[in-house]
Design a protein around this motif. Structure first.
Motif, short mmCIF file in Angstrom:
data_model
loop_
_atom_site.label_atom_id
_atom_site.label_comp_id
_atom_site.label_asym_id
_atom_site.label_seq_id
_atom_site.Cartn_x
_atom_site.Cartn_y
_atom_site.Cartn_z
N ASN A 23 0.85 -1.19 0.00
CA ASN A 23 0.00 0.00 0.00
C ASN A 23 0.88 1.24 0.00
O ASN A 23 1.85 1.33 0.75
CB ASN A 23 -0.86 -0.05 1.27
CG ASN A 23 -1.86 1.06 1.32
OD1 ASN A 23 -1.49 2.21 1.15
ND2 ASN A 23 -3.11 0.75 1.58
N LEU A 24 0.55 2.21 -0.85
CA LEU A 24 1.39 3.40 -0.97
C LEU A 24 1.61 4.08 0.38
O LEU A 24 2.73 4.44 0.73
CB LEU A 24 0.74 4.41 -1.92
CG LEU A 24 0.72 4.08 -3.41
CD1 LEU A 24 -0.01 5.18 -4.15
CD2 LEU A 24 2.12 3.97 -3.92
N ILE A 91 2.33 13.18 -3.54
CA ILE A 91 2.39 12.34 -4.75
C ILE A 91 1.42 11.17 -4.62
O ILE A 91 0.73 10.79 -5.58
CB ILE A 91 3.82 11.82 -4.95
CG1 ILE A 91 4.79 12.98 -5.16
CG2 ILE A 91 3.88 10.86 -6.12
CD1 ILE A 91 4.74 13.59 -6.49
N ARG A 94 -2.08 12.25 -5.36
CA ARG A 94 -2.25 12.44 -6.80
C ARG A 94 -2.36 11.09 -7.52
O ARG A 94 -3.16 10.92 -8.44
CB ARG A 94 -1.04 13.20 -7.37
CG ARG A 94 -1.04 14.65 -7.03
CD ARG A 94 -2.04 15.37 -7.90
NE ARG A 94 -1.84 16.79 -7.82
CZ ARG A 94 -1.96 17.60 -8.87
NH1 ARG A 94 -2.25 17.12 -10.04
NH2 ARG A 94 -1.81 18.88 -8.72
N LEU A 95 -1.52 10.12 -7.07
CA LEU A 95 -1.56 8.79 -7.69
C LEU A 95 -2.92 8.16 -7.48
O LEU A 95 -3.48 7.53 -8.38
CB LEU A 95 -0.48 7.89 -7.07
CG LEU A 95 0.88 7.90 -7.72
CD1 LEU A 95 1.87 7.12 -6.89
CD2 LEU A 95 0.81 7.30 -9.11
N LYS A 98 -5.42 9.39 -9.92
CA LYS A 98 -5.27 8.90 -11.29
C LYS A 98 -5.70 7.44 -11.40
O LYS A 98 -6.32 7.04 -12.37
CB LYS A 98 -3.81 9.01 -11.73
CG LYS A 98 -3.28 10.40 -11.79
CD LYS A 98 -3.56 11.03 -13.13
CE LYS A 98 -3.14 12.48 -13.07
NZ LYS A 98 -3.71 13.29 -14.11
N TYR A 99 -5.29 6.60 -10.41
CA TYR A 99 -5.49 5.16 -10.55
C TYR A 99 -6.67 4.63 -9.76
O TYR A 99 -7.01 3.47 -9.89
CB TYR A 99 -4.23 4.42 -10.10
CG TYR A 99 -3.05 4.51 -11.03
CD1 TYR A 99 -2.82 3.56 -12.00
CD2 TYR A 99 -2.16 5.57 -10.93
CE1 TYR A 99 -1.73 3.64 -12.83
CE2 TYR A 99 -1.06 5.67 -11.77
CZ TYR A 99 -0.85 4.69 -12.71
OH TYR A 99 0.21 4.77 -13.54
N ILE A 107 -0.31 -0.26 -10.03
CA ILE A 107 0.34 0.94 -10.57
C ILE A 107 1.65 0.50 -11.19
O ILE A 107 2.67 0.46 -10.54
CB ILE A 107 0.59 1.96 -9.45
CG1 ILE A 107 -0.72 2.31 -8.77
CG2 ILE A 107 1.21 3.21 -10.00
CD1 ILE A 107 -0.55 3.17 -7.56
N LYS A 108 1.60 0.10 -12.45
CA LYS A 108 2.86 -0.36 -13.05
C LYS A 108 2.90 -0.02 -14.53
O LYS A 108 2.89 -0.89 -15.38
CB LYS A 108 3.07 -1.85 -12.81
CG LYS A 108 1.85 -2.69 -13.06
CD LYS A 108 2.12 -4.15 -12.77
CE LYS A 108 0.89 -4.95 -13.11
NZ LYS A 108 0.99 -6.33 -12.72
N ASN A 109 2.94 1.28 -14.80
CA ASN A 109 3.07 1.69 -16.20
C ASN A 109 4.51 1.57 -16.68
O ASN A 109 4.75 1.36 -17.86
CB ASN A 109 2.64 3.15 -16.34
CG ASN A 109 1.19 3.26 -16.68
OD1 ASN A 109 0.59 2.28 -17.09
ND2 ASN A 109 0.62 4.42 -16.52
N LEU A 110 5.45 1.75 -15.74
CA LEU A 110 6.85 1.86 -16.14
C LEU A 110 7.53 0.52 -16.01
O LEU A 110 7.63 -0.03 -14.94
CB LEU A 110 7.55 2.89 -15.26
CG LEU A 110 7.04 4.30 -15.44
CD1 LEU A 110 7.54 5.18 -14.33
CD2 LEU A 110 7.48 4.84 -16.77
N ARG A 111 8.00 0.01 -17.11
CA ARG A 111 8.67 -1.29 -17.11
C ARG A 111 9.84 -1.28 -18.07
O ARG A 111 9.90 -0.48 -18.96
CB ARG A 111 7.69 -2.37 -17.56
CG ARG A 111 6.55 -2.54 -16.60
CD ARG A 111 6.17 -3.95 -16.62
NE ARG A 111 5.76 -4.39 -15.32
CZ ARG A 111 5.22 -5.57 -15.11
NH1 ARG A 111 5.06 -6.38 -16.13
NH2 ARG A 111 4.87 -5.93 -13.92
N GLY A 112 10.74 -2.25 -17.90
CA GLY A 112 11.77 -2.49 -18.89
C GLY A 112 13.03 -1.68 -18.72
O GLY A 112 13.06 -0.58 -18.38
#
Lengths: 112, 512
Positions: A23-24, A91, A94-95, A98-99, A107-112
């Protein structure tokens, strides 16, 4: 010695939370716990047994004072910790907007 | 002269708060005031640089100087190495701000952006100038907290997520650094870097300080994103607005990460073989893994971010080799080459990585995409961006006559001279991989058949953006002059000497 071990235990508690929580907000709380364990260690570094607060008064015969420098350091570090926590909370809110969730698994848009 | 030192921190701080207050009242105030501040700082840097000449100057904050040979107050130290860092910070800061004038026009709350930007500059100048461990930590957090906010400036999904990740890992790094500073204070009863050095030289408890050194490597490694600690960097650097990416990748990870590691491990700790091995190994690993991760990326800014990790690896590896060679003691020429090559590559990386991120920003500004597959055929539509990014790409992958070639060559020669054949081979191989992924960038962005139908509508970016890219591209060429021995003797040699004669830093401050 027990005091240092208790500080270390607090540090481990915070670290455990930091690693396992999903949990954030709970992650932020764990971060704060870890931070406070380090502040406690810093205060202990300056502590001298049976020492008084370092306000030198010529009237008393007391000779032992605790070290004031780590206390000043901890005060500054607490302010910095407050700033980061406030920033993180902003933050996180705000998150959430959005989600619509606090769960980091979603919350996992950023990968790779 | 020494009265100028605190102004490097005070001027950007004042300007940050002035922008915050007046930016809302006076229209367009922030756009011109922030670059003006940075111009003043550049002028001051040039004055200091011209007058320094290899010596070092100190400033005791509040007049609390030495008391019976013990520093009681906070010291600020400016020597030949930190003045080089000041040059990079302020020059790149000015260029990125000038670029922002048209790039940031599409965002709201512009005055906050300029104000936070000035705070980053103030924090980094403070880190570079500080001669006191705890003071260094505070300035580090000033610049890093401002950068947390700037990474999230777009308040989109990815920006917020990247900023959250960055903050959790960043504050973990700060805790490790704070713990290490506390432990150093416990044993030495002082926080002044020069004074700590004196205590360490007098003989010290080996395992205890190795623990402290490992804590510091982990803490500053998190800030500098060397490989096991790199998880936040590709997210944060690719999500930030492009001038900020240029600032973060080009300057911030050097000023608060690599610079501090170099300063502490050369001028504060006594050299030890184990730690030097750790630094070299970390450098080599991040060099190789960073480039391998970069080559598979299809997001332009993400690729550039991974390439930053790989280039930072070169610097760290060169510095570790320098310590190893100094410890062996029989090959001083190779040690000079390794350390000089490291510093030279650090300066070069700031210039070309800044340039490449500005190019990526220019493409994003016109096409609104960061995906390489959606670009193509831009070389005729955006000639200035195309030419400058070609120069930047060739420079980072080490093609003569650009600056990246010479610094990599110096590092490789040093490795061969010092008999580190494996490291020399790795450096060459990584340089070839770098060339490969920058050729991929060039081909897919500028020379491929366009996938975009509206290509004819794309125009070159406005003047402030193209102007800053041209300045950086010119610097890419001009900095190769530093490879000429007589020029490098003048500019790089004093900085190398500060690191080579590692006692000199502390003895000049304590005044023995």
């Amino acid at each position: 010695m027990t005091v240092y071990l208790l500080c270390f235990a607090l540090f481990l508690v915070g670290l455990y939370g930091l690693i396992t929580r999903r949990n954030l907000i709970k992650i932020i709380i764990s971060k704060s716990i870890t931070e406070f364990s380090i502040f406690l260690i810093l205060v202990l570094i300056g502590y001298i047994d049976k020492g008084l607060a370092p306000i030198v008064d010529p009237g008393t015969s007391q000779q032992i004072y605790v070290d004031p420098l780590p206390q000043a350091m901890v005060l500054t570090a607490i302010v910095i910790g407050l700033a980061t926590t406030a920033m993180l909370m902003a933050i996180a809110i705000r998150l959430y907007r959005k989600y619509k969730t606090f769960d980091i698994r979603e919350i996992k848009n950023l990968r790779g | 002269m020494d009265a100028l030192i605190p102004l490097f921190i005070v001027i950007p701080l004042i300007s940050a708060f002035l922008i915050m207050i007046l930016g809302k009242l006076v229209k367009g105030f922030h756009r011109y005031f922030a670059p003006f501040t940075l111009l003043v700082l550049i002028a001051m840097t040039i004055i200091v640089f011209a007058n320094l000449g290899g010596s070092s100057i100190q400033y005791a904050v509040g007049g609390w100087g030495l008391e019976k040979g013990i520093p009681v107050g906070i010291f600020m130290v400016l020597d030949a190495f930190s003045v080089l860092m000041l040059c990079i910070i302020n020059l790149l800061g000015f260029i990125a701000l000038f670029y922002s004038i048209s790039y940031m026009a599409k965002y709201t709350a512009e005055s906050n952006y300029y104000s936070l930007f000035c705070l980053i500059i103030a924090g980094m100048n403070g880190v570079v100038l500080s001669g006191d461990l705890f003071n260094l930590c505070v300035f580090l957090e000033v610049s890093v907290i401002a950068s947390y906010a700037l990474v999230a400036f777009g308040v989109g999904k990815t920006e917020l997520e990247a900023s959250y990740k960055y903050q959790i890992l960043g504050s973990l790094g700060f805790m490790l650094i704070l713990l290490a500073v506390g432990l150093i204070y416990w044993k030495t009863k002082t926080l002044n870097i020069a004074d700590v050095r004196q205590v360490f030289e007098a003989g010290y408890n080996q395992p205890y300080y190795i623990f402290v050194q490992i804590l510091l490597i982990a803490g500053f490694g998190l800030k500098a994103a060397v490989i096991p600690f790199h998880a936040w960097l590709p997210d944060a650097h690719s999500s930030a607005p492009s001038p900020i990416s240029a600032m973060l990748s080009g300057v911030l990870i050097k000023a608060v990460g690599i610079y501090v590691i170099i300063r502490l491990f050369f001028n504060m700790f006594v050299f030890s073989h184990e730690i030097a091995l750790v630094l070299t190994a970390l450098g080599a690993i991040s060099m190789v893994v960073g480039s391998l991760l970069a080559i598979v990326q299809w997001d332009l800014k993400r690729m550039l971010a991974y390439s930053s990790i790989s280039q930072i690896g070169y610097v760290l590896m060169a510095m570790g080799m320098g310590i190893l060679l100094l410890l062996k003691g029989n090959n001083e020429a190779a040690a000079i080459l390794a350390i000089g090559g490291g510093i030279y590559h650090m300066i070069n990386h700031a210039v070309f990585k800044g340039l490449l991120f500005l190019n990526a920003g220019a493409i994003e500004h016109r096409l609104d995409t960061r995906k390489l597959k959606e670009m193509g055929g831009l070389s005729s539509a955006m000639p200035i961006t195309s030419t400058t990014s070609f120069m930047g790409s060739m420079s980072i992958s080490g093609i003569p006559p650009f600056n990246g070639f010479f610094s990599k060559l110096i590092i490789i020669i040093a490795a061969i001279n010092g008999r580190f054949y494996l490291l020399a081979t790795l450096a060459v191989v990584v340089s070839i991989i770098t060339l490969a992924y920058f050729l991929k960038f060039q081909r897919f962005a500028f020379f491929n058949k366009s996938a975009n139908k509206a290509l004819s509508k794309i125009r070159e970016v406005p003047f402030p953006m193209s102007f800053s890219m041209i300045i950086l591209a010119t610097l890419c060429l001009a900095l190769s002059l530093l490879a000429i021995p007589s020029v490098s003797e003048l500019i790089l040699r004093p900085a190398i000497d500060v690191l080579m004669q590692s006692d000199l830093y502390s003895t000049t401050i304590i005044g023995i």
